[in-house]
Design a protein around this motif. Structure first.
Motif, PDB file in Angstrom:
ATOM      1  N   ASN A  40       0.806  -1.135  -0.032  1.00 54.16           N
ATOM      2  CA  ASN A  40      -0.190  -0.146   0.042  1.00 54.16           C
ATOM      3  C   ASN A  40       1.014   1.119   0.084  1.00 54.16           C
ATOM      4  O   ASN A  40       0.437   2.390  -0.480  1.00 54.16           O
ATOM      5  CB  ASN A  40      -0.731   0.049   1.099  1.00 54.16           C
ATOM      6  CG  ASN A  40      -1.817  -0.909   1.236  1.00 54.16           C
ATOM      7  OD1 ASN A  40      -2.189  -1.502   0.037  1.00 54.16           O
ATOM      8  ND2 ASN A  40      -2.439  -1.652   2.255  1.00 54.16           N
ATOM      9  N   HIS A  41       1.969   1.165   0.585  1.00 49.78           N
ATOM     10  CA  HIS A  41       2.993   2.262   0.498  1.00 49.78           C
ATOM     11  C   HIS A  41       4.481   1.608   0.206  1.00 49.78           C
ATOM     12  O   HIS A  41       4.821   0.635   0.922  1.00 49.78           O
ATOM     13  CB  HIS A  41       2.872   2.983   2.130  1.00 49.78           C
ATOM     14  CG  HIS A  41       1.611   3.566   2.552  1.00 49.78           C
ATOM     15  ND1 HIS A  41       1.273   4.726   2.016  1.00 49.78           N
ATOM     16  CD2 HIS A  41       0.704   2.870   3.601  1.00 49.78           C
ATOM     17  CE1 HIS A  41       0.062   4.933   2.810  1.00 49.78           C
ATOM     18  NE2 HIS A  41      -0.304   4.000   3.375  1.00 49.78           N
ATOM     19  N   HIS A  42       5.115   2.253  -0.090  1.00 53.53           N
ATOM     20  CA  HIS A  42       6.564   2.046  -0.746  1.00 53.53           C
ATOM     21  C   HIS A  42       7.627   3.048  -0.525  1.00 53.53           C
ATOM     22  O   HIS A  42       7.488   4.113  -0.800  1.00 53.53           O
ATOM     23  CB  HIS A  42       6.383   1.729  -2.331  1.00 53.53           C
ATOM     24  CG  HIS A  42       7.612   1.354  -2.918  1.00 53.53           C
ATOM     25  ND1 HIS A  42       7.840   0.509  -4.155  1.00 53.53           N
ATOM     26  CD2 HIS A  42       9.103   1.317  -2.521  1.00 53.53           C
ATOM     27  CE1 HIS A  42       8.977   0.168  -4.426  1.00 53.53           C
ATOM     28  NE2 HIS A  42       9.546   0.590  -3.415  1.00 53.53           N
ATOM     29  N   TYR A  43       8.394   2.526   0.366  1.00 56.44           N
ATOM     30  CA  TYR A  43       9.422   3.497   0.847  1.00 56.44           C
ATOM     31  C   TYR A  43      10.679   3.037   0.328  1.00 56.44           C
ATOM     32  O   TYR A  43      10.992   1.743   0.261  1.00 56.44           O
ATOM     33  CB  TYR A  43       9.661   3.735   2.386  1.00 56.44           C
ATOM     34  CG  TYR A  43       8.108   3.892   3.174  1.00 56.44           C
ATOM     35  CD1 TYR A  43       7.980   5.277   3.130  1.00 56.44           C
ATOM     36  CD2 TYR A  43       7.316   3.213   3.281  1.00 56.44           C
ATOM     37  CE1 TYR A  43       6.977   5.941   3.887  1.00 56.44           C
ATOM     38  CE2 TYR A  43       5.970   3.734   3.906  1.00 56.44           C
ATOM     39  CZ  TYR A  43       5.946   5.126   4.392  1.00 56.44           C
ATOM     40  OH  TYR A  43       4.678   5.406   4.924  1.00 56.44           O
ATOM     41  N   LEU A  44      11.718   3.876   0.245  1.00 59.08           N
ATOM     42  CA  LEU A  44      13.043   3.672  -0.215  1.00 59.08           C
ATOM     43  C   LEU A  44      13.875   4.113   0.794  1.00 59.08           C
ATOM     44  O   LEU A  44      13.938   5.294   1.523  1.00 59.08           O
ATOM     45  CB  LEU A  44      13.367   4.414  -1.453  1.00 59.08           C
ATOM     46  CG  LEU A  44      14.654   4.606  -1.748  1.00 59.08           C
ATOM     47  CD1 LEU A  44      15.233   3.027  -2.471  1.00 59.08           C
ATOM     48  CD2 LEU A  44      15.180   5.415  -3.032  1.00 59.08           C
ATOM     49  N   ILE A  45      15.039   3.196   1.324  1.00 57.89           N
ATOM     50  CA  ILE A  45      15.824   3.568   2.463  1.00 57.89           C
ATOM     51  C   ILE A  45      17.247   3.820   1.607  1.00 57.89           C
ATOM     52  O   ILE A  45      17.651   2.828   1.076  1.00 57.89           O
ATOM     53  CB  ILE A  45      15.793   2.296   3.479  1.00 57.89           C
ATOM     54  CG1 ILE A  45      14.700   2.353   4.016  1.00 57.89           C
ATOM     55  CG2 ILE A  45      17.035   2.782   4.361  1.00 57.89           C
ATOM     56  CD1 ILE A  45      14.416   1.010   5.127  1.00 57.89           C
ATOM     57  N   SER A  46      17.893   4.892   2.093  1.00 56.69           N
ATOM     58  CA  SER A  46      19.151   4.987   1.378  1.00 56.69           C
ATOM     59  C   SER A  46      20.271   5.389   2.356  1.00 56.69           C
ATOM     60  O   SER A  46      19.679   6.013   3.539  1.00 56.69           O
ATOM     61  CB  SER A  46      19.151   6.083   0.231  1.00 56.69           C
ATOM     62  OG  SER A  46      18.895   7.518   0.759  1.00 56.69           O
ATOM     63  N   LYS A  47      21.589   5.087   1.950  1.00 57.17           N
ATOM     64  CA  LYS A  47      22.515   5.631   2.968  1.00 57.17           C
ATOM     65  C   LYS A  47      23.226   6.405   2.568  1.00 57.17           C
ATOM     66  O   LYS A  47      23.805   6.093   1.088  1.00 57.17           O
ATOM     67  CB  LYS A  47      23.057   4.177   3.482  1.00 57.17           C
ATOM     68  CG  LYS A  47      24.059   4.296   4.728  1.00 57.17           C
ATOM     69  CD  LYS A  47      24.544   3.107   5.304  1.00 57.17           C
ATOM     70  CE  LYS A  47      25.380   2.309   4.376  1.00 57.17           C
ATOM     71  NZ  LYS A  47      25.950   1.044   4.965  1.00 57.17           N
ATOM     72  N   GLY A  48      23.947   7.353   3.362  1.00 61.63           N
ATOM     73  CA  GLY A  48      25.148   8.074   2.723  1.00 61.63           C
ATOM     74  C   GLY A  48      25.876   8.861   4.014  1.00 61.63           C
ATOM     75  O   GLY A  48      25.790   8.798   4.899  1.00 61.63           O
ATOM     76  N   MET A  49      26.610   9.682   3.432  1.00 64.67           N
ATOM     77  CA  MET A  49      27.470  10.741   4.480  1.00 64.67           C
ATOM     78  C   MET A  49      27.021  11.943   4.544  1.00 64.67           C
ATOM     79  O   MET A  49      26.856  12.660   3.396  1.00 64.67           O
ATOM     80  CB  MET A  49      29.006  10.466   4.124  1.00 64.67           C
ATOM     81  CG  MET A  49      29.549   9.323   3.819  1.00 64.67           C
ATOM     82  SD  MET A  49      29.549   8.420   5.382  1.00 64.67           S
ATOM     83  CE  MET A  49      30.817   9.491   6.264  1.00 64.67           C
ATOM     84  N   ALA A  50      26.985  12.479   5.681  1.00 62.90           N
ATOM     85  CA  ALA A  50      26.632  13.966   5.914  1.00 62.90           C
ATOM     86  C   ALA A  50      27.693  14.294   7.051  1.00 62.90           C
ATOM     87  O   ALA A  50      27.317  13.702   8.294  1.00 62.90           O
ATOM     88  CB  ALA A  50      25.170  14.022   6.279  1.00 62.90           C
ATOM     89  N   ASP A  51      28.293  15.570   6.788  1.00 61.25           N
ATOM     90  CA  ASP A  51      29.253  15.895   8.079  1.00 61.25           C
ATOM     91  C   ASP A  51      30.078  14.997   8.590  1.00 61.25           C
ATOM     92  O   ASP A  51      30.287  14.879   9.740  1.00 61.25           O
ATOM     93  CB  ASP A  51      28.281  16.685   9.144  1.00 61.25           C
ATOM     94  CG  ASP A  51      27.602  17.814   8.650  1.00 61.25           C
ATOM     95  OD1 ASP A  51      28.180  18.671   7.333  1.00 61.25           O
ATOM     96  OD2 ASP A  51      26.393  18.104   8.952  1.00 61.25           O
ATOM     97  N   GLY A  52      30.555  14.005   7.792  1.00 64.20           N
ATOM     98  CA  GLY A  52      31.609  12.992   8.185  1.00 64.20           C
ATOM     99  C   GLY A  52      30.850  11.921   8.966  1.00 64.20           C
ATOM    100  O   GLY A  52      31.510  10.909   9.390  1.00 64.20           O
ATOM    101  N   ARG A  53      29.637  11.763   8.797  1.00 59.64           N
ATOM    102  CA  ARG A  53      28.837  10.410   9.578  1.00 59.64           C
ATOM    103  C   ARG A  53      27.947   9.764   8.601  1.00 59.64           C
ATOM    104  O   ARG A  53      27.452  10.413   7.661  1.00 59.64           O
ATOM    105  CB  ARG A  53      27.979  11.270  10.698  1.00 59.64           C
ATOM    106  CG  ARG A  53      28.644  12.140  11.814  1.00 59.64           C
ATOM    107  CD  ARG A  53      27.720  12.590  13.025  1.00 59.64           C
ATOM    108  NE  ARG A  53      27.153  11.490  13.468  1.00 59.64           N
ATOM    109  CZ  ARG A  53      26.346  11.116  14.544  1.00 59.64           C
ATOM    110  NH1 ARG A  53      25.833  12.598  14.683  1.00 59.64           N
ATOM    111  NH2 ARG A  53      25.611  10.302  15.048  1.00 59.64           N
ATOM    112  N   THR A  54      27.855   8.812   8.841  1.00 56.39           N
ATOM    113  CA  THR A  54      26.780   7.995   8.018  1.00 56.39           C
ATOM    114  C   THR A  54      25.562   8.194   8.510  1.00 56.39           C
ATOM    115  O   THR A  54      24.956   7.998   9.511  1.00 56.39           O
ATOM    116  CB  THR A  54      27.282   6.563   8.198  1.00 56.39           C
ATOM    117  OG1 THR A  54      28.464   6.063   7.797  1.00 56.39           O
ATOM    118  CG2 THR A  54      26.296   5.425   7.410  1.00 56.39           C
TER     119      THR A  54
END
Length: 75
Positions: A24-38
């Motif tokens: 019914n709902h579709h979510y995307l999870i993504s991972k990246g870097m921001a200010d030296g943190r994951t």
């Protein structure tokens, strides 16, 4: 999952576009870097973005993949 979902909230993590298209709902999870943190991000995909995500999950592109993604969403 469908029967369980009639009375309970069900969260499923899948790499299968055939399963994701049934949600019914579709979510995307993504991972990246921001200010030296994951950091992990979660956002709902709808409409054209959902078709594009299903195409990505199918591992292909083009008109045939788009038609297949749209067909998955119709069922």
């Amino acid at each position: 999952m469908r029967e369980l979902g009639q009375n309970h909230q069900v969260i499923a993590i899948t790499h299968f576009p055939q399963v994701a298209a049934l949600a019914n709902h579709h979510y995307l999870i993504s991972k990246g870097m921001a200010d030296g943190r994951t950091v992990s991000r979660l956002h709902e995909v709808n409409d054209k973005a959902r078709v594009a995500e299903l195409m990505r999950m199918l591992g292909t592109g083009g008109a045939t993949a788009e038609a297949h993604a749209r067909e998955l969403l119709q069922h």
